[in-house]
Write a protein that holds these residues in place. Sequence first.
Motif, PDB file in Angstrom:
ATOM      1  N   ALA A 111       0.835  -1.209   0.000  1.00 46.52           N
ATOM      2  CA  ALA A 111       0.000   0.000   0.000  1.00 46.52           C
ATOM      3  C   ALA A 111       0.865   1.253   0.000  1.00 46.52           C
ATOM      4  N   ILE A 112       1.942   1.221   0.744  1.00 47.25           N
ATOM      5  CA  ILE A 112       2.852   2.365   0.788  1.00 47.25           C
ATOM      6  C   ILE A 112       3.512   2.565  -0.567  1.00 47.25           C
ATOM      7  N   LEU A 113       3.918   1.477  -1.190  1.00 46.40           N
ATOM      8  CA  LEU A 113       4.519   1.564  -2.512  1.00 46.40           C
ATOM      9  C   LEU A 113       3.552   2.192  -3.507  1.00 46.40           C
ATOM     10  N   ASP A 114       2.295   1.758  -3.469  1.00 46.43           N
ATOM     11  CA  ASP A 114       1.272   2.339  -4.349  1.00 46.43           C
ATOM     12  C   ASP A 114       1.074   3.829  -4.064  1.00 46.43           C
ATOM     13  N   ALA A 115       1.033   4.180  -2.783  1.00 44.38           N
ATOM     14  CA  ALA A 115       0.836   5.583  -2.407  1.00 44.38           C
ATOM     15  C   ALA A 115       2.006   6.441  -2.867  1.00 44.38           C
ATOM     16  N   VAL A 116       3.204   5.937  -2.690  1.00 44.82           N
ATOM     17  CA  VAL A 116       4.384   6.691  -3.110  1.00 44.82           C
ATOM     18  C   VAL A 116       4.374   6.886  -4.620  1.00 44.82           C
ATOM     19  N   ARG A 117       4.038   5.845  -5.357  1.00 40.44           N
ATOM     20  CA  ARG A 117       3.956   5.970  -6.822  1.00 40.44           C
ATOM     21  C   ARG A 117       2.915   7.006  -7.226  1.00 40.44           C
ATOM     22  N   GLU A 118       1.752   6.956  -6.570  1.00 44.59           N
ATOM     23  CA  GLU A 118       0.697   7.910  -6.888  1.00 44.59           C
ATOM     24  C   GLU A 118       1.140   9.340  -6.598  1.00 44.59           C
ATOM     25  N   TRP A 119       1.682   9.550  -5.405  1.00 44.95           N
ATOM     26  CA  TRP A 119       2.123  10.891  -5.038  1.00 44.95           C
ATOM     27  C   TRP A 119       3.267  11.370  -5.920  1.00 44.95           C
ATOM     28  N   TYR A 125       3.821  16.783  -0.953  1.00 43.55           N
ATOM     29  CA  TYR A 125       4.470  15.531  -1.344  1.00 43.55           C
ATOM     30  C   TYR A 125       5.312  14.988  -0.186  1.00 43.55           C
ATOM     31  N   ALA A 126       6.117  15.851   0.419  1.00 49.24           N
ATOM     32  CA  ALA A 126       6.964  15.425   1.542  1.00 49.24           C
ATOM     33  C   ALA A 126       6.118  14.934   2.710  1.00 49.24           C
ATOM     34  N   ASN A 127       5.019  15.607   3.000  1.00 54.48           N
ATOM     35  CA  ASN A 127       4.126  15.171   4.081  1.00 54.48           C
ATOM     36  C   ASN A 127       3.499  13.820   3.775  1.00 54.48           C
ATOM     37  N   ALA A 128       3.132  13.593   2.517  1.00 60.19           N
ATOM     38  CA  ALA A 128       2.556  12.299   2.126  1.00 60.19           C
ATOM     39  C   ALA A 128       3.578  11.182   2.303  1.00 60.19           C
ATOM     40  N   LEU A 129       4.819  11.432   1.913  1.00 59.68           N
ATOM     41  CA  LEU A 129       5.869  10.428   2.095  1.00 59.68           C
ATOM     42  C   LEU A 129       6.152  10.178   3.566  1.00 59.68           C
ATOM     43  N   LEU A 130       6.097  11.230   4.373  1.00 56.80           N
ATOM     44  CA  LEU A 130       6.295  11.076   5.811  1.00 56.80           C
ATOM     45  C   LEU A 130       5.185  10.217   6.417  1.00 56.80           C
ATOM     46  N   ASP A 131       3.953  10.448   6.001  1.00 54.56           N
ATOM     47  CA  ASP A 131       2.830   9.623   6.479  1.00 54.56           C
ATOM     48  C   ASP A 131       3.033   8.162   6.093  1.00 54.56           C
ATOM     49  N   ALA A 132       3.475   7.923   4.867  1.00 55.66           N
ATOM     50  CA  ALA A 132       3.711   6.549   4.406  1.00 55.66           C
ATOM     51  C   ALA A 132       4.816   5.895   5.230  1.00 55.66           C
ATOM     52  N   ALA A 133       5.866   6.639   5.519  1.00 51.15           N
ATOM     53  CA  ALA A 133       6.963   6.097   6.326  1.00 51.15           C
ATOM     54  C   ALA A 133       6.495   5.768   7.742  1.00 51.15           C
ATOM     55  N   GLU A 162       3.443   4.901   8.615  1.00 52.96           N
ATOM     56  CA  GLU A 162       2.603   3.703   8.530  1.00 52.96           C
ATOM     57  C   GLU A 162       3.464   2.451   8.459  1.00 52.96           C
ATOM     58  N   GLU A 163       4.525   2.508   7.667  1.00 48.30           N
ATOM     59  CA  GLU A 163       5.405   1.359   7.528  1.00 48.30           C
ATOM     60  C   GLU A 163       6.107   1.065   8.846  1.00 48.30           C
ATOM     61  N   GLU A 164       6.547   2.107   9.529  1.00 44.51           N
ATOM     62  CA  GLU A 164       7.219   1.934  10.815  1.00 44.51           C
ATOM     63  C   GLU A 164       6.281   1.294  11.840  1.00 44.51           C
ATOM     64  N   ALA A 165       5.031   1.719  11.853  1.00 41.14           N
ATOM     65  CA  ALA A 165       4.057   1.144  12.791  1.00 41.14           C
ATOM     66  C   ALA A 165       3.816  -0.332  12.482  1.00 41.14           C
ATOM     67  N   ALA A 166       3.715  -0.659  11.198  1.00 39.60           N
ATOM     68  CA  ALA A 166       3.508  -2.064  10.818  1.00 39.60           C
ATOM     69  C   ALA A 166       4.716  -2.907  11.212  1.00 39.60           C
ATOM     70  N   ARG A 167       5.917  -2.382  10.981  1.00 39.32           N
ATOM     71  CA  ARG A 167       7.140  -3.105  11.348  1.00 39.32           C
ATOM     72  C   ARG A 167       7.215  -3.305  12.863  1.00 39.32           C
ATOM     73  N   PHE A 168       6.845  -2.286  13.619  1.00 44.10           N
ATOM     74  CA  PHE A 168       6.910  -2.397  15.068  1.00 44.10           C
ATOM     75  C   PHE A 168       5.910  -3.425  15.598  1.00 44.10           C
ATOM     76  N   ARG A 169       4.754  -3.543  14.946  1.00 44.27           N
ATOM     77  CA  ARG A 169       3.788  -4.574  15.359  1.00 44.27           C
ATOM     78  C   ARG A 169       4.400  -5.963  15.198  1.00 44.27           C
ATOM     79  N   ILE A 170       5.161  -6.176  14.144  1.00 47.78           N
ATOM     80  CA  ILE A 170       5.821  -7.473  13.957  1.00 47.78           C
ATOM     81  C   ILE A 170       6.889  -7.674  15.018  1.00 47.78           C
ATOM     82  N   VAL A 171       7.667  -6.640  15.275  1.00 45.87           N
ATOM     83  CA  VAL A 171       8.731  -6.740  16.268  1.00 45.87           C
ATOM     84  C   VAL A 171       8.152  -7.080  17.637  1.00 45.87           C
ATOM     85  N   ARG A 172       7.019  -6.481  17.974  1.00 49.14           N
ATOM     86  CA  ARG A 172       6.405  -6.709  19.290  1.00 49.14           C
ATOM     87  C   ARG A 172       5.605  -7.997  19.367  1.00 49.14           C
TER      88      ARG A 172
END
Length: 91
Positions: free
Chosen positions: A10-18, A32-40, A42-52
């Motif tokens: 989903a992040i990859l799709d969002a980045v391509r769109e933006w 654009y920078a804010n959209a990329l920051l939001d995507a980053a 989201e990815e960090e939160a998903a990664r942290f859920r796996i770590v935890r």
Amino acid sequence: MERHIAAQLAILDAVREWDGRRTDGDVSSVVYANALLDAAREEEAARFRIVRYEPRDDREEKLKLTYIAAYLMATKQTLKTVEMAAVIGAT
């Protein structure tokens, strides 16, 4: 892990769109920078859920560690200190 993979896609799709919108001049660099920051974030939160995530058995534990190792090698990233502590504490 499926959620993290879905979040990555989903992040990859969002980045391509933006990126396309920025190239077309539809959005400013700040938006654009804010959209990329939001995507980053989201990815960090998903990664942290796996770590935890606490595996239920040895198989899940090995799967979790393998997934994290593959992710780190593929992205050439490192875990943050708090993420590393969570992984070490859960294994």
